[in-house]
Write a protein that holds these residues in place. Structure first.
Motif, mmCIF file in Angstrom:
data_model
loop_
_atom_site.group_PDB
_atom_site.id
_atom_site.type_symbol
_atom_site.label_atom_id
_atom_site.label_comp_id
_atom_site.label_asym_id
_atom_site.label_seq_id
_atom_site.Cartn_x
_atom_site.Cartn_y
_atom_site.Cartn_z
ATOM 1 N N ALA A 9 0.820 -1.210 0.000
ATOM 2 C CA ALA A 9 0.000 0.000 0.000
ATOM 3 C C ALA A 9 0.854 1.260 0.000
ATOM 4 C CB ALA A 9 -0.945 -0.002 1.198
ATOM 5 N N SER A 10 1.979 1.222 0.701
ATOM 6 C CA SER A 10 2.814 2.423 0.828
ATOM 7 C C SER A 10 4.047 2.394 -0.068
ATOM 8 C CB SER A 10 3.256 2.593 2.292
ATOM 9 O OG SER A 10 2.140 2.718 3.149
ATOM 10 N N PHE A 11 4.604 1.205 -0.291
ATOM 11 C CA PHE A 11 5.843 1.084 -1.065
ATOM 12 C C PHE A 11 5.685 -0.052 -2.068
ATOM 13 C CE2 PHE A 11 6.902 2.396 3.301
ATOM 14 C CZ PHE A 11 7.432 3.647 3.056
ATOM 15 N N ALA A 12 5.069 0.246 -3.187
ATOM 16 C CA ALA A 12 4.743 -0.793 -4.164
ATOM 17 C C ALA A 12 6.004 -1.473 -4.690
ATOM 18 C CB ALA A 12 3.959 -0.184 -5.324
ATOM 19 N N ASP A 13 5.989 -2.808 -4.667
ATOM 20 C CA ASP A 13 7.060 -3.637 -5.237
ATOM 21 C C ASP A 13 8.430 -3.296 -4.646
ATOM 22 O OD1 ASP A 13 7.773 -5.781 -6.803
ATOM 23 O OD2 ASP A 13 8.083 -4.608 -8.622
ATOM 24 N N GLN A 32 22.230 2.602 -6.013
ATOM 25 C CA GLN A 32 22.862 2.039 -7.216
ATOM 26 C C GLN A 32 21.824 1.131 -7.861
ATOM 27 O OE1 GLN A 32 25.931 3.978 -7.461
ATOM 28 N NE2 GLN A 32 26.878 2.042 -8.055
ATOM 29 N N GLY A 33 21.338 1.478 -9.036
ATOM 30 C CA GLY A 33 20.310 0.679 -9.686
ATOM 31 C C GLY A 33 19.055 0.618 -8.829
ATOM 32 N N ASP A 34 18.567 -0.590 -8.580
ATOM 33 C CA ASP A 34 17.354 -0.778 -7.787
ATOM 34 C C ASP A 34 17.643 -0.975 -6.303
ATOM 35 O OD1 ASP A 34 15.470 -0.512 -9.804
ATOM 36 O OD2 ASP A 34 15.532 -2.636 -10.348
ATOM 37 N N VAL A 35 18.849 -0.703 -5.877
ATOM 38 C CA VAL A 35 19.244 -0.918 -4.480
ATOM 39 C C VAL A 35 19.577 0.416 -3.821
ATOM 40 C CG1 VAL A 35 20.863 -2.046 -2.914
ATOM 41 C CG2 VAL A 35 20.158 -3.201 -5.025
ATOM 42 N N VAL A 36 18.976 0.652 -2.661
ATOM 43 C CA VAL A 36 19.327 1.805 -1.828
ATOM 44 C C VAL A 36 19.900 1.288 -0.519
ATOM 45 C CG1 VAL A 36 18.504 3.851 -0.607
ATOM 46 C CG2 VAL A 36 17.521 3.256 -2.832
ATOM 47 N N ARG A 37 21.108 1.706 -0.207
ATOM 48 C CA ARG A 37 21.725 1.350 1.080
ATOM 49 C C ARG A 37 21.491 2.488 2.057
ATOM 50 N NH1 ARG A 37 27.458 2.276 3.061
ATOM 51 N NH2 ARG A 37 27.702 0.933 4.894
ATOM 52 N N HIS A 53 11.504 -2.701 -7.306
ATOM 53 C CA HIS A 53 11.133 -3.690 -8.332
ATOM 54 C C HIS A 53 11.547 -5.097 -7.903
ATOM 55 C CE1 HIS A 53 11.894 0.164 -10.634
ATOM 56 N NE2 HIS A 53 10.594 -0.036 -10.811
ATOM 57 N N VAL A 54 11.268 -5.411 -6.642
ATOM 58 C CA VAL A 54 11.758 -6.676 -6.084
ATOM 59 C C VAL A 54 11.169 -7.880 -6.803
ATOM 60 C CG1 VAL A 54 9.980 -6.811 -4.276
ATOM 61 C CG2 VAL A 54 12.209 -7.888 -3.921
ATOM 62 N N SER A 55 9.985 -7.750 -7.393
ATOM 63 C CA SER A 55 9.380 -8.888 -8.099
ATOM 64 C C SER A 55 10.222 -9.342 -9.289
ATOM 65 C CB SER A 55 7.964 -8.532 -8.559
ATOM 66 O OG SER A 55 7.980 -7.437 -9.450
ATOM 67 N N LEU A 61 8.270 -14.096 -4.108
ATOM 68 C CA LEU A 61 8.107 -13.464 -2.800
ATOM 69 C C LEU A 61 6.714 -12.852 -2.682
ATOM 70 C CD1 LEU A 61 9.460 -12.647 -0.126
ATOM 71 C CD2 LEU A 61 10.161 -10.520 -1.236
ATOM 72 N N THR A 62 5.988 -13.249 -1.654
ATOM 73 C CA THR A 62 4.643 -12.728 -1.420
ATOM 74 C C THR A 62 4.489 -12.367 0.052
ATOM 75 O OG1 THR A 62 3.732 -14.941 -0.992
ATOM 76 C CG2 THR A 62 3.627 -14.122 -3.263
ATOM 77 N N GLY A 63 3.406 -11.681 0.368
ATOM 78 C CA GLY A 63 3.101 -11.364 1.752
ATOM 79 C C GLY A 63 2.904 -9.887 1.956
ATOM 80 N N ASN A 64 2.572 -9.536 3.184
ATOM 81 C CA ASN A 64 2.423 -8.145 3.585
ATOM 82 C C ASN A 64 2.822 -8.037 5.053
ATOM 83 O OD1 ASN A 64 1.546 -5.439 2.734
ATOM 84 N ND2 ASN A 64 0.026 -5.656 4.346
#
Length: 218
Positions: A9-13, A32-37, A53-55, A61-64
């Motif tokens: 709901a707050s942070f899609a994918d 860097q790319g799709d990764v934030v440290r 874009h973790v999917s 990976l599923t769940g909430n």
């Protein structure tokens, strides 16, 4: 430690990874790319990562809320980190974070008239010292323990701490805190049946049955 969560709901994918508690120093981020440290600006200690874009990387990976990653999923995430110039420092944590505990002992807190200091047996024969303020906690009970590393339904994370100078490593939980359906709103921990072995992973459906029976008896 590895605490993982999804909040569509707050942070899609986006997978949120926490590896250490917040510090008193300023935080900084690097993407860097799709990764934030996320890291401590003073010590350079990693506090967590956000994976966008973790999917694309973990399609199964599923769940909430809090999710528990397999060793294979952690391996894939570490590869993603290294591919983007970060250290692959994640370690899988497969131990249950909500378990049935047995209250072995209970004494009054030395600096409080409403807190108790308990010794609670959990999984693998481990005993935790937990400070509890519930009026109905008692020696000999079976209770639900949120261990260090647990994420409560409201998003609160359980860290090692201290209450009025006494260390506490976990939380004895109420039905309301566990978001059990039809949980009473009054103060008090959820007391589970005595025949459930200490260390058994928490079962929300079983807890709902206990709460329903307790509500019917009142």
């Amino acid at each position: 430690m590895l605490i993982s969560s999804l909040n569509s709901a707050s942070f899609a994918d986006t997978l949120i990874l926490i590896v250490a508690a917040d510090t008193a120093n300023l935080q900084a981020t690097k993407q860097q790319g799709d990764v934030v440290r996320i890291y401590d600006q003073t010590t350079d200690q990693t506090l967590g990562f956000n994976i966008f874009h973790v999917s694309q990387y973990l399609p199964d990976l599923t769940g909430n809320g809090q999710v528990f990653l397999t060793e294979d999923q952690v391996t894939k995430l570490n590869q993603l980190l290294t591919d983007n110039g970060f250290a692959g420092e994640l370690a899988a944590d497969l131990s249950p974070k909500f378990v049935i505990g047995y209250v072995k002992s209970l004494v009054a807190h030395p600096d409080s008239d409403h807190l108790s200091v308990t010794e609670v047996e959990v999984d693998h024969g481990q005993t935790l010292q937990i400070v509890c303020g519930a009026p109905n906690v008692a020696q000999g009970q079976k209770v639900v323990v949120a261990k260090v590393g647990a994420m409560m339904p409201n998003g609160q994370i359980i860290w090692p701490g201290a209450l009025r100078g006494v260390s506490s490593d976990g939380m004895i939980s109420s039905a309301r805190e566990l978001a059990v359906p039809n949980a009473p709103q009054k103060r008090g921990i959820l007391v589970m049946p005595a025949d459930i072995p200490a260390g058994t992973p928490f079962d929300l459906e079983k807890a709902a049955q206990v709460v329903a029976a307790q509500n019917a008896a009142e």
